[in-house]
Scaffold this motif. Structure first.
Motif, PDB file in Angstrom:
ATOM      1  N   GLU A   1       0.729  -1.251  -0.071  1.00  0.00           N
ATOM      2  CA  GLU A   1      -0.024  -0.017   0.133  1.00  0.00           C
ATOM      3  C   GLU A   1       0.847   1.233   0.040  1.00  0.00           C
ATOM      4  N   GLN A   2       2.126   1.218   0.607  1.00  0.00           N
ATOM      5  CA  GLN A   2       3.009   2.279   0.898  1.00  0.00           C
ATOM      6  C   GLN A   2       3.557   2.518  -0.627  1.00  0.00           C
ATOM      7  N   GLU A   3       3.995   1.690  -1.117  1.00  0.00           N
ATOM      8  CA  GLU A   3       4.504   1.945  -2.689  1.00  0.00           C
ATOM      9  C   GLU A   3       3.536   2.497  -3.503  1.00  0.00           C
ATOM     10  N   ILE A   4       2.104   1.802  -3.479  1.00  0.00           N
ATOM     11  CA  ILE A   4       1.339   2.407  -4.177  1.00  0.00           C
ATOM     12  C   ILE A   4       0.928   3.854  -3.914  1.00  0.00           C
ATOM     13  N   THR A   5       0.759   4.405  -2.731  1.00  0.00           N
ATOM     14  CA  THR A   5       0.659   5.866  -2.180  1.00  0.00           C
ATOM     15  C   THR A   5       1.739   6.376  -2.774  1.00  0.00           C
ATOM     16  N   ASP A   6       3.031   6.045  -2.577  1.00  0.00           N
ATOM     17  CA  ASP A   6       4.067   7.009  -2.864  1.00  0.00           C
ATOM     18  C   ASP A   6       4.400   6.932  -4.515  1.00  0.00           C
ATOM     19  N   ILE A   7       4.099   6.201  -5.128  1.00  0.00           N
ATOM     20  CA  ILE A   7       4.369   6.123  -6.689  1.00  0.00           C
ATOM     21  C   ILE A   7       3.338   6.759  -7.377  1.00  0.00           C
ATOM     22  N   TYR A   8       2.170   6.374  -7.285  1.00  0.00           N
ATOM     23  CA  TYR A   8       0.998   7.154  -7.665  1.00  0.00           C
ATOM     24  C   TYR A   8       0.748   8.578  -7.038  1.00  0.00           C
ATOM     25  N   GLY A   9       1.139   8.774  -5.834  1.00  0.00           N
ATOM     26  CA  GLY A   9       1.037  10.139  -5.357  1.00  0.00           C
ATOM     27  C   GLY A   9       1.820  11.028  -5.991  1.00  0.00           C
ATOM     28  N   LEU A  10       3.091  10.536  -6.267  1.00  0.00           N
ATOM     29  CA  LEU A  10       4.299  11.424  -7.119  1.00  0.00           C
ATOM     30  C   LEU A  10       3.749  11.417  -8.461  1.00  0.00           C
ATOM     31  N   LYS A  11       3.295  10.516  -8.836  1.00  0.00           N
ATOM     32  CA  LYS A  11       2.788  10.691 -10.371  1.00  0.00           C
ATOM     33  C   LYS A  11       1.681  11.767 -10.333  1.00  0.00           C
ATOM     34  N   THR A  12       0.604  11.759  -9.618  1.00  0.00           N
ATOM     35  CA  THR A  12      -0.251  12.621  -9.425  1.00  0.00           C
ATOM     36  C   THR A  12       0.171  14.274  -9.381  1.00  0.00           C
ATOM     37  N   LYS A  13       1.111  14.172  -8.566  1.00  0.00           N
ATOM     38  CA  LYS A  13       1.845  15.581  -8.173  1.00  0.00           C
ATOM     39  C   LYS A  13       2.595  16.118  -9.569  1.00  0.00           C
ATOM     40  N   LEU A  14       3.361  15.202  -9.984  1.00  0.00           N
ATOM     41  CA  LEU A  14       4.040  15.589 -11.352  1.00  0.00           C
ATOM     42  C   LEU A  14       2.799  16.023 -12.516  1.00  0.00           C
ATOM     43  N   MET A  15       1.750  15.478 -12.226  1.00  0.00           N
ATOM     44  CA  MET A  15       0.751  15.823 -13.463  1.00  0.00           C
ATOM     45  C   MET A  15       0.340  17.116 -13.327  1.00  0.00           C
ATOM     46  N   GLN A  16       0.155  17.561 -11.942  1.00  0.00           N
ATOM     47  CA  GLN A  16      -0.315  19.005 -11.999  1.00  0.00           C
ATOM     48  C   GLN A  16       0.768  20.003 -12.455  1.00  0.00           C
ATOM     49  N   GLY A  17       1.919  19.408 -12.637  1.00  0.00           N
ATOM     50  CA  GLY A  17       2.826  20.444 -13.153  1.00  0.00           C
ATOM     51  C   GLY A  17       2.779  20.512 -14.780  1.00  0.00           C
ATOM     52  N   CYS A  18       2.019  19.390 -15.443  1.00  0.00           N
ATOM     53  CA  CYS A  18       2.351  19.335 -16.898  1.00  0.00           C
ATOM     54  C   CYS A  18       1.420  20.348 -17.544  1.00  0.00           C
ATOM     55  N   PRO A  19       1.707  20.456 -18.778  1.00  0.00           N
ATOM     56  CA  PRO A  19       0.853  21.483 -19.654  1.00  0.00           C
ATOM     57  C   PRO A  19      -0.537  20.844 -19.744  1.00  0.00           C
ATOM     58  N   LYS A  20      -1.245  21.619 -19.927  1.00  0.00           N
ATOM     59  CA  LYS A  20      -2.810  21.253 -20.410  1.00  0.00           C
ATOM     60  C   LYS A  20      -2.797  20.409 -21.782  1.00  0.00           C
ATOM     61  N   ALA A  21      -3.406  19.193 -21.789  1.00  0.00           N
ATOM     62  CA  ALA A  21      -3.223  18.522 -22.911  1.00  0.00           C
ATOM     63  C   ALA A  21      -4.140  19.015 -24.117  1.00  0.00           C
ATOM     64  N   PRO A  22      -3.697  19.388 -25.094  1.00  0.00           N
ATOM     65  CA  PRO A  22      -4.556  19.954 -26.193  1.00  0.00           C
ATOM     66  C   PRO A  22      -5.456  19.187 -26.772  1.00  0.00           C
ATOM     67  N   VAL A  23      -6.713  19.324 -27.314  1.00  0.00           N
ATOM     68  CA  VAL A  23      -7.707  18.767 -28.086  1.00  0.00           C
ATOM     69  C   VAL A  23      -6.822  18.293 -29.381  1.00  0.00           C
ATOM     70  N   MET A  24      -7.399  16.862 -29.550  1.00  0.00           N
ATOM     71  CA  MET A  24      -6.550  16.306 -30.834  1.00  0.00           C
ATOM     72  C   MET A  24      -7.096  16.868 -32.095  1.00  0.00           C
ATOM     73  N   PRO A  25      -6.517  17.008 -33.003  1.00  0.00           N
ATOM     74  CA  PRO A  25      -6.571  17.681 -34.319  1.00  0.00           C
ATOM     75  C   PRO A  25      -8.133  16.988 -34.857  1.00  0.00           C
ATOM     76  N   SER A  26      -8.699  17.795 -35.314  1.00  0.00           N
ATOM     77  CA  SER A  26     -10.200  17.177 -36.247  1.00  0.00           C
ATOM     78  C   SER A  26     -11.126  16.716 -35.289  1.00  0.00           C
ATOM     79  N   MET A  27     -10.813  16.554 -33.704  1.00  0.00           N
ATOM     80  CA  MET A  27     -11.930  15.825 -33.090  1.00  0.00           C
ATOM     81  C   MET A  27     -13.348  16.753 -32.750  1.00  0.00           C
ATOM     82  N   GLN A  28     -12.984  17.892 -32.708  1.00  0.00           N
ATOM     83  CA  GLN A  28     -14.259  18.874 -32.445  1.00  0.00           C
ATOM     84  C   GLN A  28     -14.975  18.910 -33.714  1.00  0.00           C
ATOM     85  N   ASP A  29     -14.463  18.880 -34.855  1.00  0.00           N
ATOM     86  CA  ASP A  29     -15.108  18.705 -36.321  1.00  0.00           C
ATOM     87  C   ASP A  29     -15.853  17.350 -36.259  1.00  0.00           C
ATOM     88  N   ILE A  30     -15.258  16.465 -35.805  1.00  0.00           N
ATOM     89  CA  ILE A  30     -15.745  15.035 -36.101  1.00  0.00           C
ATOM     90  C   ILE A  30     -17.133  14.829 -35.016  1.00  0.00           C
TER      91      ILE A  30
END
Ligand code: CA
Length: 218
Positions: free
Chosen positions: A69-98
């Protein structure tokens, strides 16, 4: 080729949004912080699996046991934290049109994702005009992909029969979920994997970009 269905079930990450580079970055760097090599390809092979499931898989491969449980908390917790620092994911090309085009043609359009981020519906509403009734999220399911459950929920909400609906997926486990639900699956390989990962799961037709998908649907 004609791909004409009454309802379309769209996966989100890697189909509606170009969000997989963020997942690849956060998974590889979180594992690396704990001294574990997680090749970037693994982020794509396991796309759609829960965080717990992915960490357990890695620990079983390395040490022949589930993660603590500790490993899951640590590894997933850090992933979540890193995600907050990531740029906003752009919409895929053509998808709004589709999506707009399919609605104009009177088709039902749903999002089926394992994500359960709190702002999910707001984001999907702002970018694609989806309301909550047309989003099956991680909050709606017990099993999640690759179990057919999320696609079966979308099928039930559509009120249609299986052969009237199609899934659009980019990930091997997503294709597995769609085929296990007995649905036609349109693959769009927007990531880093060889096509065989998708064809091995039984994808019915395969494209290599969302622009290519637009050409056949619109
Ligand atoms: Ca995906």
């Amino acid at each position: 080729m004609t791909l004409d269905f009454k309802a379309y079930f769209f996966d989100m990450d890697g189909v509606l949004y170009d969000s997989m580079p963020n997942h690849e970055y956060t998974w590889t760097n979180s594992f690396a912080s704990f001294g574990i090599l997680f090749p970037s390809e693994m982020a794509y092979i396991n796309e759609g699996r829960t965080g717990r499931g992915t960490i357990n898989l890695v620990m079983n491969k390395l040490y022949g046991r589930d993660a603590s449980e500790q490993e899951i908390t640590d590894i997933y917790g850090l992933k979540t934290k890193l995600m907050q620092g990531c740029p906003k994911a752009p919409v895929m090309p053509s998808m709004q049109d589709i999506i707009s085009y399919l609605r104009e043609k009177g088709k039902q359009v749903f999002v089926v994702t394992g994500s359960k981020q709190p702002s999910l519906i707001d984001k999907l509403n702002a970018d694609f005009a989806f309301d909550a009734a047309h989003v099956v999220s991680g909050a709606d399911v017990k099993m999640g992909k690759p179990d057919p459950e999320p696609y079966l929920i979308a099928l039930q909400r559509s009120g249609l029969s299986r052969d009237e609906c199609a899934v659009i997926e980019n990930a091997p486990l997503g294709v597995r979920a769609a085929k296990a639900a007995g649905l036609f699956c349109i693959g769009v390989n927007t990531g880093k994997l060889d096509d065989h990962y998708l064809t091995d799961e039984g994808v019915d037709v395969l494209f290599h970009s969302t622009a290519e998908l637009k050409d056949i649907l619109v």
